[in-house]
Every structure is written in C-alpha cells, then in structure tokens.
Motif scaffolding. Sequence first.
Motif, short mmCIF file in Angstrom:
data_model
loop_
_atom_site.label_atom_id
_atom_site.label_comp_id
_atom_site.label_asym_id
_atom_site.label_seq_id
_atom_site.Cartn_x
_atom_site.Cartn_y
_atom_site.Cartn_z
N ASN A 43 52.23 26.52 -0.49
CA ASN A 43 53.37 27.42 -0.36
C ASN A 43 54.66 26.64 -0.63
N GLU A 44 55.50 27.18 -1.47
CA GLU A 44 56.71 26.46 -1.91
C GLU A 44 57.59 26.01 -0.75
N GLY A 45 57.85 26.90 0.21
CA GLY A 45 58.73 26.54 1.32
C GLY A 45 58.13 25.47 2.20
N LEU A 46 56.86 25.63 2.56
CA LEU A 46 56.19 24.64 3.41
C LEU A 46 56.10 23.31 2.67
N ALA A 47 55.71 23.34 1.41
CA ALA A 47 55.59 22.11 0.62
C ALA A 47 56.94 21.40 0.49
N THR A 48 58.00 22.18 0.33
CA THR A 48 59.34 21.58 0.25
C THR A 48 59.72 20.91 1.56
N ASP A 49 59.45 21.58 2.69
CA ASP A 49 59.74 20.97 3.99
C ASP A 49 58.93 19.69 4.20
N LEU A 50 57.65 19.71 3.79
CA LEU A 50 56.84 18.50 3.91
C LEU A 50 57.48 17.35 3.15
N GLU A 51 57.89 17.61 1.92
CA GLU A 51 58.45 16.56 1.07
C GLU A 51 59.83 16.12 1.55
N LEU A 52 60.70 17.07 1.82
CA LEU A 52 62.07 16.74 2.22
C LEU A 52 62.12 15.91 3.50
N PHE A 53 61.25 16.22 4.44
CA PHE A 53 61.32 15.59 5.75
C PHE A 53 60.19 14.58 5.99
N ASN A 54 59.50 14.22 4.92
CA ASN A 54 58.49 13.17 4.95
C ASN A 54 57.34 13.45 5.92
N TYR A 55 56.83 14.67 5.85
CA TYR A 55 55.67 15.06 6.65
C TYR A 55 54.44 15.16 5.76
N SER A 56 53.29 15.20 6.40
CA SER A 56 52.04 15.45 5.68
C SER A 56 51.21 16.40 6.54
N ILE A 57 50.10 16.84 5.98
CA ILE A 57 49.22 17.73 6.73
C ILE A 57 48.66 16.94 7.92
N PRO A 58 48.74 17.49 9.12
CA PRO A 58 48.24 16.77 10.29
C PRO A 58 46.74 16.45 10.16
N GLU A 59 46.35 15.28 10.63
CA GLU A 59 44.95 14.85 10.57
C GLU A 59 44.02 15.88 11.20
N ALA A 60 44.48 16.52 12.27
CA ALA A 60 43.64 17.46 13.02
C ALA A 60 43.23 18.69 12.20
N ILE A 61 43.96 18.95 11.12
CA ILE A 61 43.64 20.16 10.33
C ILE A 61 43.23 19.83 8.89
N LYS A 62 43.21 18.55 8.54
CA LYS A 62 42.84 18.17 7.18
C LYS A 62 41.39 18.57 6.88
N ARG A 63 41.18 18.94 5.63
CA ARG A 63 39.83 19.23 5.14
C ARG A 63 39.67 18.51 3.81
N GLU A 64 38.47 18.06 3.53
CA GLU A 64 38.23 17.26 2.33
C GLU A 64 38.65 17.95 1.04
N ASN A 65 38.39 19.24 0.93
CA ASN A 65 38.62 19.91 -0.33
C ASN A 65 40.00 20.57 -0.43
N ILE A 66 40.90 20.25 0.51
CA ILE A 66 42.25 20.83 0.51
C ILE A 66 43.24 19.72 0.18
N VAL A 67 44.24 20.06 -0.64
CA VAL A 67 45.24 19.09 -1.08
C VAL A 67 45.69 18.13 -0.03
#
Length: 184
Positions: free
Chosen positions: A160-184
């Motif tokens: 999602n553009e907004g979520l992805a922008t917030d991740l990049e702008l504020f130096n976040y990544s997908i939390p380990e607790a919700i990561k899945r192998e086949n997801i970006v």
Amino acid sequence: MSQLPLAKREEVLRTYTKFLFVRNPYARILSAYRDKLGNQGSPWSLSVKQWLYRKHILDPSMGGVTFAQFVTYYLQVSQKNMHWEDMNKICDPCTIDYDFIGYYETLKPDSDYILNLIRAPNSTRFPDPQKVPTHSSSDDILGSYYSQLSDEQLKQLSLNEGLATDLELFNYSIPEAIKRENIV
C-alpha cells in the motif's frame, strides 16, 4: 494552523520548534482497529460497518468488524480517518521541516529530549507508553491479529502506497512477529 492567516502560518513554521512522533505503521493500524472499532457502538465502527455492508463484505447479521475486514476497508478507501490515516499525509514531513522526529518505540527518551529542548516545565510529561490501552506493539498481539490476514491481504497491505511511504520515511520495516517468507 488552518485558522491562522498565511503570513502567521509561515512565521510559525519558520520560527517554532516542530516535532512529530511516529509509530510503526503496522502497529498503528492495529492500534486504531483495537481502539476505535473495539467498541462496536463507536461512530468509527458504525461508519466502517456501513461501508463494509455496501461493499457486501460484512453480513448485517454478523457482530463486529474483524481485523481482516478492517484491513480490506483500509486498503480500499481513499480518504481515511485521522486515527488510521498514513502519517505522511497527516503531518506532511516532506513539506514541513521538523526539528525532531520521535518514535513511539522510544517514547520515553525521545519525549524527555524534546521536552528538554523546548524547556517545558518539569511537570510536563508525555503519556506513559506502558499504560496504552491496546498494547498493539507487542509481538504476541501483532502476531495474533496479523495471522488473521491471508498472504495476499498482507502483501497488499505491505505494498500500500501510504503504508510503504511511512515505512520508508520513518525507517521502519515489517515487524518480525508478522513477517512471512513469501511476503515482501
């Protein structure tokens, strides 16, 4: 700010200390869901339910809105409520030259820093992050709710553009607790 004349707005943006606090977007979305839709009679819950009914995503005979249904809503609506809108749209960090950006995850030291910087009275305090009602940043709670999403839904959310922008702008990544192998 919108109530001020343009010249005064420009002066404020030029001379005031400007700061912003952000939170991992995945935790922020979950927190908004738990806080605003947990009470099924809330105005937010009712408006989301109405939208889901119109889109034939929610059966009127069912109870509340599930987290997966809320994520579908989040992904499809263009104008979001300020409680789950993307931070880059609410606070416009690409236009406003913030003096400091603090993080929810380090709220205590970051808030102490900014309060000291602006010489706030010693009695001024930010809310205690340990007393938050939703606990939506905890790995257990993140994992529990995000496990309700299909791989495709988590992938759409991550792209999602907004979520992805917030991740990049504020130096976040997908939390380990919700990561899945086949997801970006």
